[in-house]
Enzyme design. Structure first.
Site, PDB file in Angstrom:
ATOM      1  N   HIS A  78      15.049  11.945  -8.483  1.00  0.00           N
ATOM      2  CA  HIS A  78      16.300  12.472  -7.922  1.00  0.00           C
ATOM      3  C   HIS A  78      17.200  13.024  -9.028  1.00  0.00           C
ATOM      4  O   HIS A  78      17.290  12.438 -10.112  1.00  0.00           O
ATOM      5  CB  HIS A  78      17.106  11.354  -7.246  1.00  0.00           C
ATOM      6  CG  HIS A  78      16.471  10.749  -6.039  1.00  0.00           C
ATOM      7  ND1 HIS A  78      15.427  11.325  -5.354  1.00  0.00           N
ATOM      8  CD2 HIS A  78      16.783   9.608  -5.373  1.00  0.00           C
ATOM      9  CE1 HIS A  78      15.113  10.540  -4.318  1.00  0.00           C
ATOM     10  NE2 HIS A  78      15.912   9.501  -4.314  1.00  0.00           N
ATOM     11  N   ASN A 109      12.872   8.112  -8.722  1.00  0.00           N
ATOM     12  CA  ASN A 109      13.362   7.347  -7.572  1.00  0.00           C
ATOM     13  C   ASN A 109      12.393   6.255  -7.133  1.00  0.00           C
ATOM     14  O   ASN A 109      12.805   5.284  -6.507  1.00  0.00           O
ATOM     15  CB  ASN A 109      13.640   8.289  -6.387  1.00  0.00           C
ATOM     16  CG  ASN A 109      12.413   9.089  -5.982  1.00  0.00           C
ATOM     17  OD1 ASN A 109      11.863   9.829  -6.809  1.00  0.00           O
ATOM     18  ND2 ASN A 109      11.963   8.948  -4.760  1.00  0.00           N
ATOM     19  N   ARG A 139      21.240  -5.706   2.369  1.00  0.00           N
ATOM     20  CA  ARG A 139      22.116  -5.290   1.264  1.00  0.00           C
ATOM     21  C   ARG A 139      23.584  -5.631   1.470  1.00  0.00           C
ATOM     22  O   ARG A 139      24.293  -5.921   0.518  1.00  0.00           O
ATOM     23  CB  ARG A 139      21.993  -3.769   1.062  1.00  0.00           C
ATOM     24  CG  ARG A 139      20.709  -3.364   0.389  1.00  0.00           C
ATOM     25  CD  ARG A 139      20.660  -1.841   0.176  1.00  0.00           C
ATOM     26  NE  ARG A 139      19.311  -1.440  -0.200  1.00  0.00           N
ATOM     27  CZ  ARG A 139      18.786  -0.253   0.097  1.00  0.00           C
ATOM     28  NH1 ARG A 139      19.506   0.657   0.741  1.00  0.00           N
ATOM     29  NH2 ARG A 139      17.559   0.043  -0.285  1.00  0.00           N
ATOM     30  N   GLN A 186      17.768  15.032  -3.872  1.00  0.00           N
ATOM     31  CA  GLN A 186      16.833  13.920  -3.737  1.00  0.00           C
ATOM     32  C   GLN A 186      15.415  14.370  -3.407  1.00  0.00           C
ATOM     33  O   GLN A 186      15.199  15.255  -2.582  1.00  0.00           O
ATOM     34  CB  GLN A 186      17.360  12.939  -2.679  1.00  0.00           C
ATOM     35  CG  GLN A 186      18.608  12.217  -3.161  1.00  0.00           C
ATOM     36  CD  GLN A 186      19.164  11.189  -2.179  1.00  0.00           C
ATOM     37  OE1 GLN A 186      20.315  11.292  -1.806  1.00  0.00           O
ATOM     38  NE2 GLN A 186      18.367  10.213  -1.783  1.00  0.00           N
ATOM     39  N   ARG A 201      18.366  16.609   0.472  1.00  0.00           N
ATOM     40  CA  ARG A 201      16.947  16.512   0.113  1.00  0.00           C
ATOM     41  C   ARG A 201      16.503  17.866  -0.439  1.00  0.00           C
ATOM     42  O   ARG A 201      16.791  18.910   0.160  1.00  0.00           O
ATOM     43  CB  ARG A 201      16.124  16.156   1.348  1.00  0.00           C
ATOM     44  CG  ARG A 201      14.677  15.812   1.043  1.00  0.00           C
ATOM     45  CD  ARG A 201      14.486  14.423   0.519  1.00  0.00           C
ATOM     46  NE  ARG A 201      14.663  13.400   1.538  1.00  0.00           N
ATOM     47  CZ  ARG A 201      14.686  12.097   1.261  1.00  0.00           C
ATOM     48  NH1 ARG A 201      14.569  11.658   0.018  1.00  0.00           N
ATOM     49  NH2 ARG A 201      14.862  11.216   2.231  1.00  0.00           N
ATOM     50  N   THR A 214       0.803  -1.226   0.000  1.00  0.00           N
ATOM     51  CA  THR A 214       0.000   0.000   0.000  1.00  0.00           C
ATOM     52  C   THR A 214       0.842   1.285   0.000  1.00  0.00           C
ATOM     53  O   THR A 214       0.302   2.381  -0.101  1.00  0.00           O
ATOM     54  CB  THR A 214      -0.940   0.038   1.233  1.00  0.00           C
ATOM     55  OG1 THR A 214      -0.128  -0.051   2.404  1.00  0.00           O
ATOM     56  CG2 THR A 214      -1.921  -1.121   1.205  1.00  0.00           C
ATOM     57  N   CYS A 254      17.930   4.020  -3.770  1.00  0.00           N
ATOM     58  CA  CYS A 254      17.502   4.739  -4.981  1.00  0.00           C
ATOM     59  C   CYS A 254      18.610   5.603  -5.591  1.00  0.00           C
ATOM     60  O   CYS A 254      18.834   5.586  -6.796  1.00  0.00           O
ATOM     61  CB  CYS A 254      16.291   5.614  -4.665  1.00  0.00           C
ATOM     62  SG  CYS A 254      16.434   6.549  -3.137  1.00  0.00           S
TER      63      CYS A 254
END
Lengths: 352, 352
Positions: B256, B330, B101, B157, B249, B13, B130
């Site tokens: 981005h 992104n 990761r 970003q 940001r 969602t 991203c």
């Protein structure tokens, strides 16, 4: 009694010009009279200086009769035409446009860096580009202490760097975007007035400031490279400090951000030593406390004369290289304040 | 008849999850059944897949019984808890969070760069961050052709990288700002949910993404450095390619931007050779024509799977070093599409 000055502000009604009036009000310059000059379109408008109304006059060569000091921000072509007329009539001019910056006999001055260059003026002192000014203010204490070999800068530049109309355009686009409208057709000014195509800046990024040079750099990027060399080394083509730049317009009204990657001469320098060099350096406010989320932000820099520096970090794979983040009000330190500060220095150093 | 897959989307969602559904609809993966999983708060909600309504279920370990493929973007702690349960039940998972990761036995894959690493999976494949993904897509054709020694990146970003709630916060702040209100108190999420202080992003810049590490870098910057090394060289601490990053940001909803300064092995390489290497490279669209003001912009990248590259220029003082500007959606290439693309490759290479 100390000398008092007849001052004229050329381009008095613009985003920078109105701030020059405010900065002059708060400056140490003893003002005998103030003349506000602009294009015929703005003539007749009334502005305030220290509580007194002044009527804006159309700028002509004769406007400068009897003027000692001119602060100018009316666009390069106006400066090119009128400032030599002002000089002919005995005035000293501090010019915020790019018209004379690269003339060999025109000092390009950020007082925190090269105030001494003012003494070589021949009637005109040039104010550097906004994005250059805040970068050299932050780099100079580092260069002085540890030497400087290389600079790689990326800018996050505010809309107001392109004038009041660009600022209005950003706000209109932002409102239209929030109302669900298509904003592609709102753009009439940015990325740059003098170019063919226009793109919206609201909720977008425009990697073009000023027109393109043949080598793929924009003229804004060219300015950051060559102005930095002229200010720091006295020669726009000096080779000792290598500089490259990417300039990007961001949807911020006022205050530019810059990520500055730099390499000092001495590879043993530490971040703590850099912080020591920056603490208390002229024009610099260190805002660098990651543990408390303290770092420079445009919203906090608006209306301030300082250059804010933070996010200092070593490039751990390249000894002697570092990252930092620099923010300043592009209309004040990047324009109006640096112009008035240069004028204050001219007065203090008896150069008018 | 070719194999068909029982697929589950975990975190269905959210801003990325809903896009995973769309990307899966448009993918080559033969879907036998689709299960949409989320937290108990979102359970019962209905979403569409290929025109059919699917009711969102609460994710529990047993949700994964009979599932062949899991696409996950529900946050790191959820992935850490539930994906091993899915693997235990025979599923292969492509995880968009940072949970796995850096595990040595988990491939970290951008198919355009290191698709071959998929074959070493042990049930979990990780999707990179991203900002890393779009950078390595743009750099890989260059690395393959000319070698790569150093990367210095500054990011611009978008708010949506911090989720739908950050995107809503940006829009609310922007409207309040335009209405003349003080927006300092609007901020409840950015710069990053997990930290103590919150600052407005609208008409501002926040040089903090994710929390700070001890060395002054943010965790986002750490990810860009170490993920790039793992993806390109197979080792998160590989020394051959030096990488440093500053992540900022910006008040953009989606897509981005990145200024990427890079140095290739061969100092004789020209911009034209770089353009040749990038033209037609997988996942790359070259938008680089300064004479016609053609360069990547976030507004034009939204909804696209590609990585857009432009503003290619030589650093004229450092042979072999170049600047470029990279933009991608992104939420798609940086998240949902790279996840589905990894899954497509797993299917194609018979690895599920």
């Amino acid at each position: 009694m100390s000398k008092e000055y007849n001052v004229a502000i050329l381009g008095a009604t613009g985003a920078v010009g109105t701030r020059m009036i405010q900065q002059l009000e708060q400056s140490t310059i003893p003002v005998k009279s103030l003349k506000l000059l602009a294009s015929s379109r703005s003539a007749g408008k009334q502005l305030q200086f220290k509580g007194q109304p002044i009527t804006v006059e159309e700028a002509t060569p004769d406007s400068f009769a009897g003027i000692d000091l001119v602060l100018s921000s009316a666009g390069g072509s106006v400066s090119k035409k009128l400032l030599p007329e002002a000089v002919k009539r005995g005035a000293v001019c501090v010019d915020n446009t790019s018209a004379f910056r690269m003339e060999p006999d025109v000092p390009l001055v950020v007082p925190e860096v090269n105030e001494a260059a003012l003494k070589n003026h021949h009637g005109i002192v040039a104010n550097p580009n906004c994005s250059t000014i805040q970068m050299v203010v932050a780099l100079e204490p580092i260069r002085k202490a540890f030497g400087l070999k290389q600079v790689i800068v990326s800018t996050y530049q505010a809309a107001s760097g392109a004038g009041q109309s660009a600022l209005n355009e950003l706000k209109q686009e932002a409102q239209d975007y929030l109302d669900g409208k298509d904003i592609q057709d709102d753009a009439e000014i940015l990325p740059t007035k003098g170019d063919k195509k226009h793109y919206p800046l609201a909720f977008n990024l425009l990697p073009q400031i000023d027109v393109f040079e043949d080598n793929g750099y924009t003229h804004e990027e060219w300015k950051m490279i060559h102005e930095t060399k002229k200010i720091m080394l006295g020669d726009m083509n000096a080779k000792y400090i290598k500089v490259t730049a990417t300039c990007v317009r961001v949807p911020v009204p006022i205050a530019h951000g810059e990520t500055v990657y730099f390499t000092v001469d001495d590879p043993s320098v530490t971040v703590d030593q850099l912080r020591e060099a920056l603490k208390g350096a002229p024009g610099v406010v260190l805002q660098d406390n990651p543990a408390h989320q303290v770092y420079p932000q445009p919203l906090n820099a608006v209306g301030k004369r300082d250059t804010f520096v933070g996010r200092l970090r070593a490039d751990e794979e390249n000894p002697g290289s570092f990252n930092m983040w620099v923010v300043a009000d592009n209309l004040l330190k990047g324009a109006a304040w640096n112009t008035v500060e240069n004028a204050e220095c001219l007065v203090k150093d008896n150069l008018i």
